[in-house]
Scaffold this active site. Structure first.
Site, PDB file in Angstrom:
ATOM      1  N   CYS C  82      -6.393  -8.583 -11.582  1.00 23.35           N
ATOM      2  CA  CYS C  82      -5.899  -9.756 -10.837  1.00 23.35           C
ATOM      3  C   CYS C  82      -5.732  -9.441  -9.351  1.00 23.35           C
ATOM      4  O   CYS C  82      -6.092 -10.241  -8.505  1.00 23.35           O
ATOM      5  CB  CYS C  82      -4.559 -10.211 -11.395  1.00 23.35           C
ATOM      6  SG  CYS C  82      -4.653 -10.882 -13.068  1.00 23.35           S
ATOM      7  N   HIS C  83      -5.177  -8.271  -9.053  1.00 24.58           N
ATOM      8  CA  HIS C  83      -4.761  -7.986  -7.674  1.00 24.58           C
ATOM      9  C   HIS C  83      -5.815  -7.250  -6.860  1.00 24.58           C
ATOM     10  O   HIS C  83      -5.659  -7.119  -5.644  1.00 24.58           O
ATOM     11  CB  HIS C  83      -3.478  -7.141  -7.682  1.00 24.58           C
ATOM     12  CG  HIS C  83      -2.293  -7.847  -8.269  1.00 24.58           C
ATOM     13  ND1 HIS C  83      -1.663  -8.894  -7.628  1.00 24.58           N
ATOM     14  CD2 HIS C  83      -1.621  -7.659  -9.425  1.00 24.58           C
ATOM     15  CE1 HIS C  83      -0.646  -9.317  -8.379  1.00 24.58           C
ATOM     16  NE2 HIS C  83      -0.605  -8.592  -9.475  1.00 24.58           N
ATOM     17  N   CYS C 117       5.266  -9.444 -14.281  1.00 30.62           N
ATOM     18  CA  CYS C 117       3.807  -9.454 -14.322  1.00 30.62           C
ATOM     19  C   CYS C 117       3.312  -8.949 -15.674  1.00 30.62           C
ATOM     20  O   CYS C 117       2.392  -9.511 -16.264  1.00 30.62           O
ATOM     21  CB  CYS C 117       3.257  -8.554 -13.211  1.00 30.62           C
ATOM     22  SG  CYS C 117       2.108  -9.385 -12.113  1.00 30.62           S
ATOM     23  N   CYS C 183      32.009   3.869   4.168  1.00 31.80           N
ATOM     24  CA  CYS C 183      31.238   5.056   4.573  1.00 31.80           C
ATOM     25  C   CYS C 183      30.032   4.655   5.426  1.00 31.80           C
ATOM     26  O   CYS C 183      29.832   5.167   6.514  1.00 31.80           O
ATOM     27  CB  CYS C 183      30.735   5.823   3.350  1.00 31.80           C
ATOM     28  SG  CYS C 183      32.033   6.716   2.463  1.00 31.80           S
ATOM     29  N   ARG C 221      20.212   5.691  -7.196  1.00 34.77           N
ATOM     30  CA  ARG C 221      20.983   6.209  -6.070  1.00 34.77           C
ATOM     31  C   ARG C 221      22.323   5.477  -5.944  1.00 34.77           C
ATOM     32  O   ARG C 221      23.351   6.085  -5.650  1.00 34.77           O
ATOM     33  CB  ARG C 221      20.182   6.069  -4.772  1.00 34.77           C
ATOM     34  CG  ARG C 221      20.847   6.760  -3.578  1.00 34.77           C
ATOM     35  CD  ARG C 221      20.921   8.258  -3.824  1.00 34.77           C
ATOM     36  NE  ARG C 221      21.687   8.983  -2.824  1.00 34.77           N
ATOM     37  CZ  ARG C 221      23.005   9.113  -2.827  1.00 34.77           C
ATOM     38  NH1 ARG C 221      23.718   8.545  -3.797  1.00 34.77           N
ATOM     39  NH2 ARG C 221      23.616   9.806  -1.908  1.00 34.77           N
ATOM     40  N   CYS C 225      26.243   6.868  -6.012  1.00 39.70           N
ATOM     41  CA  CYS C 225      27.281   6.542  -5.035  1.00 39.70           C
ATOM     42  C   CYS C 225      28.546   6.065  -5.746  1.00 39.70           C
ATOM     43  O   CYS C 225      29.656   6.437  -5.369  1.00 39.70           O
ATOM     44  CB  CYS C 225      26.799   5.450  -4.078  1.00 39.70           C
ATOM     45  SG  CYS C 225      26.257   6.084  -2.489  1.00 39.70           S
TER      46      CYS C 225
END
Lengths: 106, 153, 264
Positions: C82-83, C117, C183, C221, C225
């Site tokens: 498709c792409h 998708c 922070c 990530r 935190c």
């Protein structure tokens, strides 16, 4: 087959010293880490690396658990003749991962 | 971070220099039996001399999981005079061995780069074995800090 | 600690991209102050990111290139069918994510879009958010935009979600009772122990964190935190992450994409 990333020049002059970089996706599990329930995660590393050039060994390494995950190696080779640079990484299990690249020497 | 008080920059440098002196002497003066044993296994007990080996590693690293280093040895790499092997060893990981690299007639240059794990601030030692049977080494002090906000707290 | 005042209108006026104009008023970190996390990293880490032959994140990018061409699902289609060539079709896509999905009626991030998708067009099972295949595909798609500025979508339907993201960013949480903003807006130039605090910019994800010894997502990530301030992380794939990511994207507008980044 594990993912590998090789960087080597496609062409070189005879006698030229070329730099080669080789990286392979691998966790390099040290055997020193504690998993869930306090059980040790067994060691599983790449312990041997060999680079051949036209079938001749030009660089090799014995690796220990202190080598980082996704081991990276950069080393030098003298370009002598057109041919195949082959890279082989050996696991603790004996399984071998291979990659190759061609070089044209003029 | 917590181990820093004992490792001020001056001490680290002094430690590195002390090691250089030690390397020129019999190995019994080295910091830890494991490191000493690993280096002796590599040299077969031969004298270790200071010089010819250049170890490029940052004195302060922000994560010990992947510390880049380069070892370069002064050698013409000719059949009559070349580097056979380079060994990398550490002082304070659970195991003293890091890696051993072998060189061949077509290696061209005795230089290698890789990335290593350092569990804490410590000395890293590089030793080269020459074709004439002599061993040359160098030590470098590395301060390892920790990343902020890690998993599994 | 109070949140910083909003970016002055004069700074917004300096921006050339209309999309940026539309969202720049919604952030607390001023445009001229914006700094990628790589600016705080050591020279060794910077060098590792800058060199594709040494950057371990490239292992995932290469893997993603293969997955892009691999037919999958009941439809037996590859992304490529498709792409087409990702270097063309995916260039500029990652910098505008998260974007609005009309079907869901809410924003999705890049990995959410890839899974939509897969479900809608490939008729394949969604990939696990932090699994190696999803990381490889998102890294490959985002890599096509490396060097392009972060350009968050201007879609007005995103506004309430972005506002919610900002609220979460400025909300104190955990046993340390700290907000993200405490922070990363107020003390980004300081150090926490030996480590730079940084601005929490999202322009290099998925990235290779030396601490992880692997590639990981922005969501991973953010969970780190939250663990850092001793808060209970949101559930995996919670909508709160997308809202936060929307706000972070607006806050990062103009910063160049770095995927695959390398961080300590």
């Amino acid at each position: 087959m594990a993912r590998t990333l090789i960087h080597a020049p496609k062409a070189a002059r005879a006698g030229e010293i070329i730099e080669i970089r080789a990286m392979i996706a691998h966790p390099m599990e040290t055997g020193q880490r504690m998993g869930v329930n306090g059980t040790m995660i067994p060691r599983a590393i790449i312990n041997r690396f060999v680079c051949t050039y036209g079938g001749e060994v030009v660089f090799s390494a014995d690796l220990h658990p202190a080598v980082s995950a996704n081991p990276f190696l950069s080393f030098c080779v003298v370009a002598t003749q057109s041919g195949v640079l082959a890279f082989a990484w050996t696991e603790d299990t004996g399984e071998v991962h291979v990659a190759t690249t061609d070089i044209t020497v003029t | 971070m917590v181990e820093i008080p004992a490792l001020r920059r001056r001490d680290v440098l002094a430690g590195a220099v002390a090691h250089l002196v030690v390397l020129a002497l019999p190995l019994r003066a080295m910091a830890r039996p494991d490191l000493q044993a690993a280096v002796r296994l590599f040299t077969g007990g031969a004298d270790l001399r200071e010089g010819r080996v250049h170890l490029d590693i940052a004195p302060l690293v922000e994560n010990g999981n992947a510390v880049p280093l380069t070892v370069d040895v002064d050698s013409a790499m000719r059949p009559e005079d070349h580097v056979r092997r380079i060994g990398i060893f550490n002082e304070k990981n659970p195991l003293a061995d890091v890696a051993i690299f072998q060189f061949y007639p077509k290696s061209g240059r005795a230089r290698v780069s890789t990335r290593i794990r350092l569990a804490t601030s410590q000395q890293v030692v590089a030793v080269a074995e020459m074709s004439d049977g002599t061993y040359w080494g160098v030590a470098r002090g590395v301060v390892v800090t920790l990343a902020a906000c890690i998993e599994g707290l | 600690m109070r949140p910083r005042p909003r970016a002055p209108a004069v700074i917004a006026a300096l921006l050339s991209i209309p999309a940026l104009l539309a969202v720049s008023g919604a952030v607390a970190l001023e445009q001229g102050d914006r700094r990628s996390g790589i600016a705080f990293a050591s020279p060794q880490t910077q060098a590792m990111q800058a060199d594709d032959t040494a950057n371990p994140g490239m292992l995932w990018v290469m893997d993603g290139a293969q997955l892009w061409r691999r037919p999958d699902g009941a439809a037996g289609k590859a992304c490529q069918e498709c792409h087409g060539d990702a270097a063309q079709s995916m260039k500029g896509v990652a910098p505008r994510y998260p974007d609005f999905d009309a079907g869901l009626g809410r924003p999705v991030d890049l990995s959410g879009r890839i899974n939509l998708c897969r479900v809608r067009h490939q008729r394949a099972a969604p990939l696990a958010h932090e699994g190696s295949e999803m990381l490889a595909l998102t890294a490959f798609v985002a890599f096509q935009s490396r060097g392009l500025p972060m350009a968050p979508a201007a879609d007005a339907r995103l506004a309430p979600f972005r506002a919610e993201g900002r609220r979460l960013f400025e909300q104190r949480m955990g046993q340390l009772d700290l907000s993200c903003a405490n922070c990363h807006d107020d003390h980004w130039s300081a150090r926490l122990g030996g480590s730079p605090v940084t601005q929490a910019q999202p322009n290099a994800y998925p990235l290779y964190r030396l601490e992880w010894q692997a590639l990981g997502s922005l969501q991973r990530r953010m969970r780190n935190c939250m663990a850092g301030v001793r808060a209970e992380p949101f559930a995996y794939d919670a909508a709160d992450y997308i809202d936060l990511e929307l706000y972070l994207a607006a806050r990062a507008a103009g910063l160049p994409m770095e995927t695959p980044g390398v961080r300590p």
